[in-house]
Design a protein around this motif. Structure first.
Motif, PDB file in Angstrom:
ATOM      1  N   ALA A 134       0.835  -1.201   0.000  1.00  0.00           N
ATOM      2  CA  ALA A 134       0.000   0.000   0.000  1.00  0.00           C
ATOM      3  C   ALA A 134       0.873   1.256   0.000  1.00  0.00           C
ATOM      4  CB  ALA A 134      -0.912  -0.001   1.224  1.00  0.00           C
ATOM      5  N   PRO A 135       0.397   2.351  -0.616  1.00  0.00           N
ATOM      6  CA  PRO A 135       1.122   3.626  -0.550  1.00  0.00           C
ATOM      7  C   PRO A 135       1.383   4.017   0.901  1.00  0.00           C
ATOM      8  CG  PRO A 135      -0.666   3.760  -2.143  1.00  0.00           C
ATOM      9  CD  PRO A 135      -0.838   2.444  -1.422  1.00  0.00           C
ATOM     10  N   GLY A 136       2.572   4.554   1.145  1.00  0.00           N
ATOM     11  CA  GLY A 136       2.951   4.908   2.512  1.00  0.00           C
ATOM     12  C   GLY A 136       3.766   3.829   3.194  1.00  0.00           C
ATOM     13  N   SER A 137       3.982   2.687   2.508  1.00  0.00           N
ATOM     14  CA  SER A 137       4.835   1.628   3.040  1.00  0.00           C
ATOM     15  C   SER A 137       6.302   1.954   2.746  1.00  0.00           C
ATOM     16  CB  SER A 137       4.468   0.277   2.412  1.00  0.00           C
ATOM     17  OG  SER A 137       3.127  -0.073   2.688  1.00  0.00           O
ATOM     18  N   HIS A 138       7.198   1.403   3.554  1.00  0.00           N
ATOM     19  CA  HIS A 138       8.628   1.706   3.415  1.00  0.00           C
ATOM     20  C   HIS A 138       9.443   0.423   3.534  1.00  0.00           C
ATOM     21  CE1 HIS A 138       7.636   5.989   3.984  1.00  0.00           C
ATOM     22  NE2 HIS A 138       6.834   5.570   4.947  1.00  0.00           N
ATOM     23  N   GLU A 139      10.504   0.311   2.720  1.00  0.00           N
ATOM     24  CA  GLU A 139      11.386  -0.847   2.793  1.00  0.00           C
ATOM     25  C   GLU A 139      12.854  -0.403   2.787  1.00  0.00           C
ATOM     26  OE1 GLU A 139      10.443  -4.484   0.931  1.00  0.00           O
ATOM     27  OE2 GLU A 139       8.419  -3.848   0.345  1.00  0.00           O
ATOM     28  N   TYR A 140      13.649  -1.062   3.627  1.00  0.00           N
ATOM     29  CA  TYR A 140      15.065  -0.736   3.784  1.00  0.00           C
ATOM     30  C   TYR A 140      15.870  -2.017   3.609  1.00  0.00           C
ATOM     31  CZ  TYR A 140      12.884   3.224   6.227  1.00  0.00           C
ATOM     32  OH  TYR A 140      12.104   4.303   6.561  1.00  0.00           O
ATOM     33  N   VAL A 141      16.944  -1.937   2.835  1.00  0.00           N
ATOM     34  CA  VAL A 141      17.771  -3.108   2.532  1.00  0.00           C
ATOM     35  C   VAL A 141      19.215  -2.833   2.931  1.00  0.00           C
ATOM     36  CG1 VAL A 141      18.563  -4.673   0.709  1.00  0.00           C
ATOM     37  CG2 VAL A 141      16.285  -3.648   0.552  1.00  0.00           C
ATOM     38  N   ALA A 142      19.875  -3.825   3.503  1.00  0.00           N
ATOM     39  CA  ALA A 142      21.303  -3.728   3.813  1.00  0.00           C
ATOM     40  C   ALA A 142      21.957  -5.058   3.470  1.00  0.00           C
ATOM     41  CB  ALA A 142      21.519  -3.386   5.278  1.00  0.00           C
ATOM     42  N   VAL A 143      23.015  -5.020   2.672  1.00  0.00           N
ATOM     43  CA  VAL A 143      23.694  -6.249   2.240  1.00  0.00           C
ATOM     44  C   VAL A 143      24.825  -6.572   3.208  1.00  0.00           C
ATOM     45  CG1 VAL A 143      24.974  -7.381   0.377  1.00  0.00           C
ATOM     46  CG2 VAL A 143      23.121  -5.783  -0.166  1.00  0.00           C
ATOM     47  N   GLU A 144      24.781  -7.781   3.738  1.00  0.00           N
ATOM     48  CA  GLU A 144      25.814  -8.232   4.673  1.00  0.00           C
ATOM     49  C   GLU A 144      26.940  -8.952   3.953  1.00  0.00           C
ATOM     50  OE1 GLU A 144      25.350 -11.938   7.155  1.00  0.00           O
ATOM     51  OE2 GLU A 144      25.226 -10.446   8.755  1.00  0.00           O
ATOM     52  N   ARG A 149      21.272  -7.864  -6.681  1.00  0.00           N
ATOM     53  CA  ARG A 149      20.637  -7.032  -7.712  1.00  0.00           C
ATOM     54  C   ARG A 149      19.218  -6.719  -7.238  1.00  0.00           C
ATOM     55  NH1 ARG A 149      17.751  -9.021 -12.111  1.00  0.00           N
ATOM     56  NH2 ARG A 149      18.985 -10.944 -12.135  1.00  0.00           N
ATOM     57  N   LEU A 150      19.024  -5.475  -6.853  1.00  0.00           N
ATOM     58  CA  LEU A 150      17.727  -4.990  -6.389  1.00  0.00           C
ATOM     59  C   LEU A 150      17.077  -4.222  -7.539  1.00  0.00           C
ATOM     60  CD1 LEU A 150      15.620  -4.206  -4.159  1.00  0.00           C
ATOM     61  CD2 LEU A 150      17.124  -2.273  -3.614  1.00  0.00           C
ATOM     62  N   THR A 151      15.935  -4.691  -8.000  1.00  0.00           N
ATOM     63  CA  THR A 151      15.261  -4.059  -9.137  1.00  0.00           C
ATOM     64  C   THR A 151      13.966  -3.420  -8.670  1.00  0.00           C
ATOM     65  OG1 THR A 151      16.206  -5.710 -10.636  1.00  0.00           O
ATOM     66  CG2 THR A 151      14.334  -4.419 -11.454  1.00  0.00           C
ATOM     67  N   TYR A 166      17.037   2.279   0.284  1.00  0.00           N
ATOM     68  CA  TYR A 166      15.643   2.479   0.712  1.00  0.00           C
ATOM     69  C   TYR A 166      14.786   2.617  -0.536  1.00  0.00           C
ATOM     70  CZ  TYR A 166      11.402   5.086   1.611  1.00  0.00           C
ATOM     71  OH  TYR A 166      10.092   5.492   1.605  1.00  0.00           O
ATOM     72  N   PHE A 167      13.542   2.134  -0.466  1.00  0.00           N
ATOM     73  CA  PHE A 167      12.599   2.400  -1.550  1.00  0.00           C
ATOM     74  C   PHE A 167      11.180   2.401  -1.000  1.00  0.00           C
ATOM     75  CE2 PHE A 167      13.368  -2.177  -1.502  1.00  0.00           C
ATOM     76  CZ  PHE A 167      12.106  -2.733  -1.612  1.00  0.00           C
ATOM     77  N   PRO A 168      10.293   3.207  -1.591  1.00  0.00           N
ATOM     78  CA  PRO A 168       8.889   3.185  -1.176  1.00  0.00           C
ATOM     79  C   PRO A 168       8.306   1.792  -1.423  1.00  0.00           C
ATOM     80  CG  PRO A 168       9.362   5.122  -2.516  1.00  0.00           C
ATOM     81  CD  PRO A 168      10.548   4.210  -2.639  1.00  0.00           C
ATOM     82  N   GLY A 169       7.571   1.287  -0.462  1.00  0.00           N
ATOM     83  CA  GLY A 169       7.073  -0.074  -0.557  1.00  0.00           C
ATOM     84  C   GLY A 169       6.002  -0.292  -1.604  1.00  0.00           C
TER      85      GLY A 169
END
Length: 208
Positions: A134-144, A149-151, A166-169
């Motif tokens: 849904a709009p207003g969702s948030h996602e954060y990624v960190a590579v260990e 490849r994040l598309t 970071y990208f909007p969910g």
């Protein structure tokens, strides 16, 4: 998913299917509408709800997204919002036959749609494209470890160990490992309520 008809937590496919069916009915969604929202065939949804079919992690994620919730909430009961320690052997782990694993590191809390997970992609594995939230969702990624490849909406971004993004969910998003080494990354996901949805929450909670 794990092998056979049981998850790492001991939850059976029949129990998982019943939870999905209960969440769908709580939102007054017909089987047909649920299939349309999730992009999963109606026959597959029906088999999953009856416990007759083991869904891939991608299918399970699409069903959770159509319900406006996370995989974690479908797999586990909410706990009281207090100090929670999740020992390694009590963390939910789902494995996909394509060669990747998702370990859920966050507890399920009443009325809070948040998921923190550690994902391992074996060499050459493409986990597929995940549906927008849904709009207003948030996602954060960190590579260990390794390369990811994040598309996002068809645009690839290549992350190496130590990189974060970071990208909007509410964007289409996909994860793949094109390298010859395993990739390990963390993903934190905060979901906004789906517009017009009647979110059903499992109330009460229990101690872990």
């Amino acid at each position: 998913m794990s092998g056979g008809n049981t998850l790492s937590s001991g939850l059976s496919m029949a129990e998982l299917g019943a939870r999905i069916r209960g969440e769908r009915r709580a939102r007054s969604l017909s089987l047909e509408r649920f299939a349309e929202l999730s992009g999963v065939s109606q026959s597959m949804v029906s088999e999953v709800e009856r416990g007759a079919k083991t869904p891939s992690v991608l299918v399970l994620d699409r069903l959770a997204t159509a319900l406006g919730t996370s995989i974690a909430r479908l797999l586990d009961e909410p706990v009281r919002p207090d100090v929670v320690v999740l020992a390694g052997d009590r963390q939910q782990v789902v494995r996909d036959p394509a060669g990747w694993e998702r370990r859920i590191l966050s507890p399920v809390l009443p009325d809070i749609e948040f998921e923190f997970m550690r994902t391992t992609l074996e060499p050459g594995v493409d986990a597929g494209e995940f549906s927008p939230h849904a709009p207003g969702s948030h996602e954060y990624v960190a590579v260990e470890q390794g390369r990811l490849r994040l598309t996002i909406d068809g645009v690839p971004h290549r992350l190496e160990a130590g990189d974060a993004a970071y990208f909007p969910g509410n964007r289409r998003h996909a994860f793949a490992n094109d390298s010859v080494d395993a990739c390990v990354y963390y993903l934190a996901m905060a979901l906004a309520p789906a517009a017009g949805s009647q979110l059903h929450r499992m109330s009460g909670g229990h101690d872990v």
